[in-house]
Design an enzyme around this catalytic site. Structure first.
Site, short mmCIF file in Angstrom:
data_model
loop_
_atom_site.label_atom_id
_atom_site.label_comp_id
_atom_site.label_asym_id
_atom_site.label_seq_id
_atom_site.Cartn_x
_atom_site.Cartn_y
_atom_site.Cartn_z
N HIS A 95 0.88 -1.06 0.06
CA HIS A 95 0.08 -0.05 -0.05
C HIS A 95 0.79 1.40 0.00
CE1 HIS A 95 -3.99 -1.94 0.98
NE2 HIS A 95 -3.14 -2.89 1.30
N ASN A 168 -10.37 -2.56 2.74
CA ASN A 168 -10.04 -2.43 1.46
C ASN A 168 -11.26 -2.14 0.64
OD1 ASN A 168 -7.37 -3.40 1.40
ND2 ASN A 168 -7.65 -5.24 1.10
C1 HEM Z 1 -8.30 -8.44 5.09
C2 HEM Z 1 -6.95 -8.27 4.90
C3 HEM Z 1 -6.10 -6.84 4.84
C4 HEM Z 1 -6.57 -5.52 4.46
C5 HEM Z 1 -8.03 -5.33 4.36
C6 HEM Z 1 -5.48 -4.76 4.64
C7 HEM Z 1 -5.54 -3.46 4.48
C8 HEM Z 1 -4.47 -2.64 4.49
C9 HEM Z 1 -4.35 -1.22 4.12
C10 HEM Z 1 -5.57 -0.44 3.86
C11 HEM Z 1 -3.27 -0.72 4.24
C12 HEM Z 1 -2.80 0.83 3.99
C13 HEM Z 1 -2.74 1.61 5.26
C14 HEM Z 1 -2.47 2.92 4.94
O1 HEM Z 1 -3.11 3.69 4.13
O2 HEM Z 1 -1.63 3.41 5.36
C15 HEM Z 1 -2.46 -1.77 4.64
C16 HEM Z 1 -0.96 -1.60 4.89
C17 HEM Z 1 -0.13 -2.55 5.48
N1 HEM Z 1 -0.72 -3.80 5.57
FE1 HEM Z 1 -2.61 -4.69 5.30
N2 HEM Z 1 -4.38 -5.55 4.90
C18 HEM Z 1 -4.67 -6.75 5.08
C19 HEM Z 1 -3.96 -7.78 5.41
C20 HEM Z 1 -2.65 -7.66 5.87
C21 HEM Z 1 -1.99 -8.82 6.51
C22 HEM Z 1 -2.36 -10.16 6.56
C23 HEM Z 1 -0.79 -8.13 6.81
C24 HEM Z 1 0.42 -8.86 7.79
C25 HEM Z 1 0.23 -9.99 8.24
C26 HEM Z 1 -0.78 -7.02 6.32
C27 HEM Z 1 0.37 -6.08 6.65
C28 HEM Z 1 0.16 -4.75 6.35
C29 HEM Z 1 1.44 -4.03 6.20
C30 HEM Z 1 2.82 -4.33 7.04
C31 HEM Z 1 1.32 -2.57 5.94
C32 HEM Z 1 1.94 -1.32 5.86
C33 HEM Z 1 1.57 -0.48 6.93
C34 HEM Z 1 2.42 0.56 7.09
O3 HEM Z 1 3.55 0.76 6.68
O4 HEM Z 1 1.80 1.80 7.66
N3 HEM Z 1 -1.91 -6.29 5.88
N4 HEM Z 1 -2.91 -3.14 4.79
#
Ligand code: HEM
Length: 715
Positions: A95, A168
């Site tokens: 993202h 999402n």
């Molecule tokens: C339903 C499943 C998931 C959704 C809806 C989702 C949604 C998101 C969203 C919207 C962001 C961006 C946030 C922003 O705008 O700063 C994000 C970032 C991220 N997601 Fe997910 N994600 C999902 C699953 C996962 C899983 C399973 C992991 C790890 C185990 C993960 C790890 C991360 C990481 C590391 C970031 C970067 C965060 C940052 O640097 O601030 N995500 N995710």
């Protein structure tokens, strides 16, 4: 000892050598090398270093002689370059490309019966919000219209702390267990040896992983649909994805799935349009949101809740803890409980959009987690990654991340500590009284985890209740209109045609056979597979009896009007002023915009001699940037446009992308040049007077003339 140079330095000389120059409207001062100097005075403050020292010359580094080496003692130069060298922080591991805006959530009425969350207690109560939309796979500089899931992350600054709903625009996910997230992300991003492709799922590694991960098949249907190429952030749904809990003051828990419903309905572009928009305007989505907010056209979504209990969960044919499953709206209707309005752009992109840290573990009393293994893993991952990305543990001190309610704790020090405790006490229990002892816990007001009873053996295992991988994929597919089904087949064919390893293509088709025979056939033919594989062995036989869910189609959930959409009018000198004004009036009434595209950006002289500045020169304003187009050149102007290849593309693309096309008779040769004159259909409307403009806009409410698609394929 060398004698200190006793002259008064070169600066006064250099300053004396300055003179005045005129650059069109700007009168400027130039130095001896012709460089421009703008100086402080009046309302313009004096430029200083970070230490507050006034700067005399910001155009030249300090040198020994006019052509000599740069002096190391130039502290202004060194500080400026040092700071610049460190401007970048690591981009998000996923993202990375996003766009944020401020707004508020307004609660419609008390939800005290189902949750004690403070923001849901009072009708009309507003809670400040920050939202960041994003793509998942691409780097920060990738294009907005990649085929990809869109992040829809909402931070709500409630009176009892920050609640982040990190969702999402798709209600399901690729994987069921967070332990697979690194593998999934490695597979989707650029391949590690070559560093490409950028922001694409159309490559071997992604489809190899997917073809060996049948749980992703439902998500694959969604990402191959037009959901992943939205027309605007404002026209897409958002989903919390996981099942969460709401907990009321009596401690009663209700399961909930969160939905964001766009007030202006759903709309996507078509794939060929997406490909071209990425070239014409890689910032298409962020520019659209920026413009909408700046012009006061504030985007809105309603928050919807799907509420259900343990009993429903027990009889539902899928596991409510499995993030690859939805609960159809037809089974559990959505209760709309409030609205989210985005009404303020950020002041500084880096400070707010880049440094914002959403985290699924940020929840408030009245909201709680479930055991969804994806959610449980996310609760660790976000905080962990942000420590690295934002450079230390104090990122909650950054204004966009700080709560807007009072907060008190004993965490201290660390990199960049901004909000530091005063006084002696930094621990508890302590015996300092009369307020000097600092904050204390509160059993009444504090967060209590829902006391779900848990017991069982310690196992590294996937529950059998997660094993149905195809039934809801099929349900999604059959719920689409014919055009939408065609787009899914086309997208799969496109993506798999970029896969170099034939075995991977065939493996994917073996899964499609468990979803829908026609779809599999279609893709197999598109790929020219010599032999159809046998269906992949399914962990659980797919259930074919699931009913269509109309809520899953974009086209069936389009807007009731053309509000918030944009018409591009291709005009030349001599454009009929009556038609142009009638079209503008009809669009304004609808709440839509008219943008002028012309041979020159300076504008055109209309039939009555009035002047219309253009928003786009024709080669920079292709029709892909608009929801519908109007072709209003004069007869003479048409002759000029016929020589302009981008004018031909403007018409050919608008037609191929199923747009409604309003036109003046004088524009007819353009259709011929575009090779579509034989196909003028009911989506092409002659604009001859005010009534026809109103009729044109009324047709535009359908957004696309879908019947043209089948006709074109027939040809
Ligand atoms: C339903 C499943 C998931 C959704 C809806 C989702 C949604 C998101 C969203 C919207 C962001 C961006 C946030 C922003 O705008 O700063 C994000 C970032 C991220 N997601 Fe997910 N994600 C999902 C699953 C996962 C899983 C399973 C992991 C790890 C185990 C993960 C790890 C991360 C990481 C590391 C970031 C970067 C965060 C940052 O640097 O601030 N995500 N995710």
């Amino acid at each position: 000892m060398a004698k200190e140079n006793a002259t008064h330095g070169t600066e006064p000389d250099a300053t004396r050598a300055r003179k005045t120059a005129q650059f069109a409207d700007q009168s400027v001062i130039t130095g001896p090398g012709g460089e421009v100097h703008q100086t402080a005075g009046g309302d313009t403050p004096v430029l200083t270093t970070q230490q507050g020292i006034p700067v005399a010359d910001d155009q030249n580094s300090l040198k020994i002689g006019a052509r000599g080496p740069t002096a190391l003692e130039d502290f202004h130069f060194r500080e400026k370059i040092f700071h610049f060298d460190h401007e970048r922080i690591p981009e998000r591991v996923v993202h990375a490309r996003g766009f944020g805006a401020h707004g508020y959530f307004e609660n419609y009425g008390s939800l005290a019966d189902i949750t004690k969350a403070d923001l849901f207690q009072r009708a009309g109560e507003t809670t400040p919000a920050f939202v960041r939309f994003s793509t998942v796979a691409g780097n920060k500089g990738s294009a907005d219209l990649a085929r990809d899931v869109r992040g829809f992350a909402v931070k709500l600054y409630t009176k009892e702390g920050n609640w982040d709903l990190v969702g999402n625009n798709i209600p399901v996910f690729f994987i069921q267990d967070a332990i697979k997230f690194p593998d999934f992300v490695h597979a989707v991003k650029q391949e590690p040896d070559r560093g490409f492709p950028q922001a694409q799922t159309a490559h071997d590694n992604f489809w190899d992983f997917i073809s060996l991960t049948p749980e992703s098949m439902h998500m694959i249907m969604w990402i191959m649909s037009d959901r992943t190429i939205p027309r605007s952030f404002c026209f897409m749904e958002g989903f919390g994805v996981h099942t969460f809990r709401l907990v009321n003051a009596e401690g009663k828990s209700t399961f909930v799935k969160f939905h964001w419903k766009p007030k202006l309905g759903l709309q996507s572009v078509v794939w060929n349009e997406a490909v071209k928009i990425n070239g014409a305007d890689p910032d298409f989505h962020r520019r659209d949101l920026w413009n909408a907010i700046q012009t006061g056209d504030y985007p809105e979504w309603e928050l919807g809740l799907q509420l259900f209990d343990e009993e429903f969960a027990a009889q539902f044919p899928f596991d409510v803890l499995d993030a690859t499953k939805i609960i159809p709206e037809e089974d559990v209707p959505i209760r709309r409980v409030g609205r989210l309005v985005l009404d303020r752009c950020v002041d500084n992109f880096f400070a707010e959009t880049e440094q914002v840290a959403f985290c699924t573990q940020n929840i408030v009393p009245g909201i709680d987690f479930t055991n969804d293994p994806l959610l449980q893993g996310r609760n660790f991952s976000y905080l962990d990654t942000q420590l690295k990305r934002l450079g230390g543990p104090n990122f909650t001190h950054i204004p966009v991340n700080a709560p807007k309610c009072p907060f008190h704790h004993f965490q201290q020090d660390g990199h960049m500590a901004m909000v530091n405790p005063k006084g002696r006490v930094n621990y508890e229990p302590n015996s300092w009284n009369n307020g000097a002892g600092g904050p204390r816990e509160s059993p009444e007001k504090g967060f209590h985890s829902y006391p779900a009873a848990e017991e069982g053996s310690k196992l590294r295992i996937r529950s059998e209740s997660f094993a149905d991988h195809y039934s809801q994929a099929r349900q999604f597919y059959i719920s689409q209109t014919e055009n939408e089904q065609q787009h899914i087949a086309d997208a799969l064919t496109f993506e798999l045609s970029k896969v170099e390893t034939p075995a991977i293509r065939t493996r994917v088709v073996s899964h499609l056979l468990n979803i829908d025979q026609h779809l599999a056939q279609h893709v197999a033919e598109g790929l020219r597979l010599k032999e159809m594989p046998r269906p992949a062995d399914a962990a659980k036989p797919p259930q074919a009896h699931l009913q269509k869910s109309p809520a899953l189609s974009i086209v069936r959930n389009g807007p009731p009007s053309f509000k918030g959409r944009k018409v591009g009018a291709l005009v030349t000198d001599g454009v009929d002023i009556g038609i142009l004004q009638a079209l503008k009036a009809a669009l304004e009434k609808e709440g839509a915009l008219l943008e002028i595209v012309a041979p020159h950006v300076g504008g055109v002289e209309a039939s009555d001699g009035s002047w219309f500045p253009a928003a786009q020169k024709v080669n920079g304003g292709p029709s892909v940037l608009y929801d519908a187009v109007a072709l209003l050149p004069s007869a003479d102007g048409t002759k000029g446009l016929l020589k302009e290849p981008t004018a031909r593309d403007f018409v050919a693309d608008a037609y191929a992308h199923l747009k409604f096309i309003g036109y003046s008779e004088a524009a007819l040769p353009l259709f011929e040049k575009a090779g579509v004159s034989d196909g003028l259909d009911d989506g092409c409307i002659v604009l001859a007077g005010p009534d026809s403009c109103v009729e044109f806009i009324a047709k535009c409410r359908q957004l696309r003339f879908w019947t043209r698609e089948a006709a074109m394929q027939h040809v």
